[in-house]
Design a protein around this motif. Structure first.
Motif, PDB file in Angstrom:
ATOM      1  N   ASP A 128      -5.145  10.363   7.821  1.00 31.30           N
ATOM      2  CA  ASP A 128      -6.329  11.114   6.975  1.00 31.30           C
ATOM      3  C   ASP A 128      -6.029  10.831   5.182  1.00 31.30           C
ATOM      4  OD1 ASP A 128      -7.465  12.662   9.622  1.00 31.30           O
ATOM      5  OD2 ASP A 128      -6.096  14.622   8.822  1.00 31.30           O
ATOM      6  N   ILE A 129      -4.834  10.511   4.586  1.00 27.65           N
ATOM      7  CA  ILE A 129      -4.982  10.232   3.621  1.00 27.65           C
ATOM      8  C   ILE A 129      -5.329   8.680   3.701  1.00 27.65           C
ATOM      9  CG2 ILE A 129      -3.064   9.862   2.198  1.00 27.65           C
ATOM     10  CD1 ILE A 129      -1.038  11.872   3.347  1.00 27.65           C
ATOM     11  N   ILE A 130      -4.602   7.716   4.174  1.00 24.33           N
ATOM     12  CA  ILE A 130      -6.172   6.191   4.218  1.00 24.33           C
ATOM     13  C   ILE A 130      -6.755   6.276   4.615  1.00 24.33           C
ATOM     14  CG2 ILE A 130      -5.335   3.987   6.008  1.00 24.33           C
ATOM     15  CD1 ILE A 130      -2.355   4.471   6.698  1.00 24.33           C
ATOM     16  N   ARG A 131      -7.482   6.721   5.191  1.00 29.40           N
ATOM     17  CA  ARG A 131      -8.612   6.995   5.067  1.00 29.40           C
ATOM     18  C   ARG A 131      -9.632   7.554   3.519  1.00 29.40           C
ATOM     19  NH1 ARG A 131      -8.489   7.833  11.025  1.00 29.40           N
ATOM     20  NH2 ARG A 131      -8.929  10.276  10.505  1.00 29.40           N
ATOM     21  N   ALA A 132      -9.166   8.210   3.570  1.00 30.62           N
ATOM     22  CA  ALA A 132      -9.460   8.960   2.324  1.00 30.62           C
ATOM     23  C   ALA A 132      -9.039   7.514   0.607  1.00 30.62           C
ATOM     24  CB  ALA A 132      -8.193  10.585   1.468  1.00 30.62           C
ATOM     25  N   VAL A 133      -8.090   7.576   0.749  1.00 31.42           N
ATOM     26  CA  VAL A 133      -7.628   6.217   0.063  1.00 31.42           C
ATOM     27  C   VAL A 133      -8.684   5.596   0.062  1.00 31.42           C
ATOM     28  CG1 VAL A 133      -6.016   4.641  -0.734  1.00 31.42           C
ATOM     29  CG2 VAL A 133      -5.053   7.107  -0.740  1.00 31.42           C
ATOM     30  N   GLY A 189      16.622   4.772   7.262  1.00 29.90           N
ATOM     31  CA  GLY A 189      15.325   5.152   9.122  1.00 29.90           C
ATOM     32  C   GLY A 189      14.628   6.095   9.072  1.00 29.90           C
ATOM     33  N   SER A 190      14.396   7.120   8.080  1.00 31.55           N
ATOM     34  CA  SER A 190      13.371   7.536   8.405  1.00 31.55           C
ATOM     35  C   SER A 190      11.878   6.910   8.184  1.00 31.55           C
ATOM     36  CB  SER A 190      13.623   9.105   6.758  1.00 31.55           C
ATOM     37  OG  SER A 190      15.119   9.638   7.196  1.00 31.55           O
ATOM     38  N   LYS A 191      11.500   7.940   9.897  1.00 29.65           N
ATOM     39  CA  LYS A 191      10.131   7.316   9.297  1.00 29.65           C
ATOM     40  C   LYS A 191       9.619   7.490   8.170  1.00 29.65           C
ATOM     41  CE  LYS A 191       8.343   6.585  13.826  1.00 29.65           C
ATOM     42  NZ  LYS A 191       7.885   6.777  14.535  1.00 29.65           N
ATOM     43  N   LEU A 192       8.455   7.331   7.548  1.00 28.28           N
ATOM     44  CA  LEU A 192       7.294   7.576   6.786  1.00 28.28           C
ATOM     45  C   LEU A 192       5.924   7.331   6.559  1.00 28.28           C
ATOM     46  CD1 LEU A 192       9.676   6.109   3.337  1.00 28.28           C
ATOM     47  CD2 LEU A 192       9.953   8.124   4.583  1.00 28.28           C
ATOM     48  N   LEU A 193       5.856   6.895   8.145  1.00 22.85           N
ATOM     49  CA  LEU A 193       4.348   6.167   8.144  1.00 22.85           C
ATOM     50  C   LEU A 193       4.250   6.504  10.034  1.00 22.85           C
ATOM     51  CD1 LEU A 193       1.387   5.205   7.245  1.00 22.85           C
ATOM     52  CD2 LEU A 193       1.948   3.330   8.700  1.00 22.85           C
ATOM     53  N   LEU A 194       3.892   7.376  10.159  1.00 21.43           N
ATOM     54  CA  LEU A 194       3.061   8.357  11.812  1.00 21.43           C
ATOM     55  C   LEU A 194       2.601   6.914  12.475  1.00 21.43           C
ATOM     56  CD1 LEU A 194       2.255  11.760  10.990  1.00 21.43           C
ATOM     57  CD2 LEU A 194       4.815  11.288  10.986  1.00 21.43           C
ATOM     58  N   ASP A 195       3.024   6.932  13.639  1.00 24.23           N
ATOM     59  CA  ASP A 195       2.942   6.160  14.352  1.00 24.23           C
ATOM     60  C   ASP A 195       0.878   5.780  14.795  1.00 24.23           C
ATOM     61  OD1 ASP A 195       5.106   5.279  15.403  1.00 24.23           O
ATOM     62  OD2 ASP A 195       5.061   6.709  16.726  1.00 24.23           O
ATOM     63  N   ILE A 206      -0.905   3.696  11.707  1.00 20.20           N
ATOM     64  CA  ILE A 206      -1.086   2.056  11.557  1.00 20.20           C
ATOM     65  C   ILE A 206      -1.892   1.748  11.877  1.00 20.20           C
ATOM     66  CG2 ILE A 206       0.462   0.377  12.001  1.00 20.20           C
ATOM     67  CD1 ILE A 206       3.128   1.811  13.359  1.00 20.20           C
ATOM     68  N   VAL A 207      -2.879   2.171  12.912  1.00 18.84           N
ATOM     69  CA  VAL A 207      -3.949   1.499  13.229  1.00 18.84           C
ATOM     70  C   VAL A 207      -5.160   1.665  11.849  1.00 18.84           C
ATOM     71  CG1 VAL A 207      -6.326   1.469  14.279  1.00 18.84           C
ATOM     72  CG2 VAL A 207      -4.223   1.830  15.536  1.00 18.84           C
ATOM     73  N   ALA A 208      -4.972   3.070  11.376  1.00 23.39           N
ATOM     74  CA  ALA A 208      -6.058   3.679   9.821  1.00 23.39           C
ATOM     75  C   ALA A 208      -5.426   2.210   8.828  1.00 23.39           C
ATOM     76  CB  ALA A 208      -5.420   4.490   9.883  1.00 23.39           C
ATOM     77  N   LEU A 209      -4.326   1.848   8.962  1.00 24.72           N
ATOM     78  CA  LEU A 209      -3.664   1.080   7.740  1.00 24.72           C
ATOM     79  C   LEU A 209      -4.694  -0.174   8.133  1.00 24.72           C
ATOM     80  CD1 LEU A 209      -2.239   0.996   5.184  1.00 24.72           C
ATOM     81  CD2 LEU A 209       0.031  -0.299   6.943  1.00 24.72           C
ATOM     82  N   LYS A 210      -4.492  -1.213   9.315  1.00 25.85           N
ATOM     83  CA  LYS A 210      -5.152  -1.916   9.435  1.00 25.85           C
ATOM     84  C   LYS A 210      -6.315  -1.592   9.500  1.00 25.85           C
ATOM     85  CE  LYS A 210      -3.166  -3.850  12.825  1.00 25.85           C
ATOM     86  NZ  LYS A 210      -2.308  -3.721  14.606  1.00 25.85           N
ATOM     87  N   LEU A 214      -6.338  -2.866   4.787  1.00 22.19           N
ATOM     88  CA  LEU A 214      -5.912  -3.933   5.004  1.00 22.19           C
ATOM     89  C   LEU A 214      -6.751  -4.695   4.124  1.00 22.19           C
ATOM     90  CD1 LEU A 214      -2.729  -4.414   7.049  1.00 22.19           C
ATOM     91  CD2 LEU A 214      -2.721  -4.149   4.795  1.00 22.19           C
ATOM     92  N   PRO A 215      -8.040  -4.400   4.939  1.00 24.54           N
ATOM     93  CA  PRO A 215      -8.865  -5.833   4.914  1.00 24.54           C
ATOM     94  C   PRO A 215      -9.822  -4.712   2.930  1.00 24.54           C
ATOM     95  CG  PRO A 215      -9.609  -4.085   6.629  1.00 24.54           C
ATOM     96  CD  PRO A 215      -8.227  -3.133   6.060  1.00 24.54           C
ATOM     97  N   LEU A 216      -9.015  -4.079   2.221  1.00 18.05           N
ATOM     98  CA  LEU A 216      -8.944  -3.898   1.123  1.00 18.05           C
ATOM     99  C   LEU A 216      -8.617  -4.488  -0.317  1.00 18.05           C
ATOM    100  CD1 LEU A 216      -9.826  -0.551   1.079  1.00 18.05           C
ATOM    101  CD2 LEU A 216     -11.926  -2.057   1.219  1.00 18.05           C
ATOM    102  N   ALA A 217      -7.367  -5.348   0.797  1.00 15.05           N
ATOM    103  CA  ALA A 217      -6.099  -6.216  -0.282  1.00 15.05           C
ATOM    104  C   ALA A 217      -6.357  -7.561  -0.512  1.00 15.05           C
ATOM    105  CB  ALA A 217      -4.844  -6.040   0.448  1.00 15.05           C
ATOM    106  N   GLU A 218      -5.858  -7.644  -1.948  1.00 18.88           N
ATOM    107  CA  GLU A 218      -6.141  -8.670  -2.671  1.00 18.88           C
ATOM    108  C   GLU A 218      -4.291  -9.142  -2.153  1.00 18.88           C
ATOM    109  OE1 GLU A 218      -6.274 -11.856  -4.946  1.00 18.88           O
ATOM    110  OE2 GLU A 218      -7.799 -10.167  -4.628  1.00 18.88           O
ATOM    111  N   VAL A 219      -3.637  -8.093  -1.814  1.00 17.41           N
ATOM    112  CA  VAL A 219      -2.435  -8.862  -1.557  1.00 17.41           C
ATOM    113  C   VAL A 219      -1.674  -7.870  -0.495  1.00 17.41           C
ATOM    114  CG1 VAL A 219      -1.446  -9.176  -3.621  1.00 17.41           C
ATOM    115  CG2 VAL A 219       0.007 -10.231  -1.649  1.00 17.41           C
TER     116      VAL A 219
END
Length: 264
Positions: free
Chosen positions: A86-91, A114-120, A123-127, A131-136
């Motif tokens: 949800d945060i990824i989509r909002a960003v 080793g603590s998880k900082l991104l829920l599984d 990852i799909v939302a990130l991709k 990522l399509p908005l990223a310059e790098v």
């Protein structure tokens, strides 16, 4: 009207000050860039590890970004810990709404301890969303393996992973080789056509907390100042090398780097 370059970090708060928005803002300042922030989550942590992660409401993240961008604007932005889909989509929506083009995506997934900082499920939302908005995009090898499903153990495999991540949508991919074995660290930048290698000697130390955040913040700051990408990567690389080399030796675990490192 001020002509100072401005950069926005969209990331989590690190109570220990070595990573997250604290590292980003200190790095922006050291590079002569005015820093702004949108906090995505609060962590309770120190050099020994992460004791707790408390994500902010999605609306709070969106509103922070909206208020900063509608008034101050930003010449470049970076993302760090985003935690959930949800945060990824909002960003992504706020970035598109304001047409921000110079975006550095640091795909923060796992803390040094080793603590998880991104829920599984994020990852799909990130991709698909970010990522399509990223310059790098600046993955380390474990992050690149997660994004691609590939095993990465050689520089040739780093290049193949860079191609795969580029195909997801990022315009440029910077593969960080710090997790590779050897006395020389090799980073590889892929622009969709050519590969550029940047290498430096490995510094053997436990004081490497926040290196990914600090590096991507330095890169973002340089892009905010209109530094060409390859030069910006090289400058950020030299900065993080000096930051690790001159680390202040704090804490009993993975200590922070030196955010006062000299900027060339």
């Amino acid at each position: 009207m001020s002509t100072i370059a401005k950069a926005l970090t969209i990331a989590g708060s690190d109570s220990g000050g070595g990573a997250g928005i604290q590292a980003d803002l200190k790095t922006f300042h050291q590079h002569g860039v005015y820093g702004m922030s949108a906090i995505t989550a609060i962590t309770a942590q120190n050099t020994l590890g992460v004791a707790g992660v408390y994500p902010l409401p999605t609306e709070a993240v969106s509103q922070q970004m909206h208020e900063v961008l509608r008034d101050l604007g930003a010449d470049a932005a970076k993302t760090g810990m985003l935690f959930n889909a949800d945060i990824i989509r909002a960003v992504a929506e706020e970035l598109k709404a304001f047409g921000l083009k110079k975006l550095v995506v640091d795909p923060v997934m796992i803390a040094k301890g080793g603590s998880k900082l991104l829920l599984d499920e994020a990852i799909v939302a990130l991709k698909t969303e970010l990522l399509p908005l990223a310059e790098v995009v600046t993955p380390n090898l474990p992050e690149a393996e997660c994004l691609t499903g590939m095993r990465i153990e050689t520089t040739d495999e780093m290049r193949e992973a860079a191609k795969a991540i580029h195909a997801i949508g990022a315009r440029n991919v910077l593969m960080k080789g710090g997790h590779m074995q050897g006395d020389v660290v090799v980073d590889i930048l892929f622009d969709g056509t050519a590969f550029h290698e940047i290498s430096h000697e490995r510094i053997h130390t436990r004081h490497t907390h926040g290196t990914g955040c600090t590096f991507s913040a330095a890169l973002t700051a340089e892009l905010a100042k209109n530094t060409p990408l390859i030069t910006a990567v090289e400058k950020a690389n030299r900065f993080i090398f000096e930051a690790i080399k001159t680390a202040p030796q704090l804490g009993g675990g993975h200590g922070p780097t030196n955010h006062w490192a000299v900027v060339d």
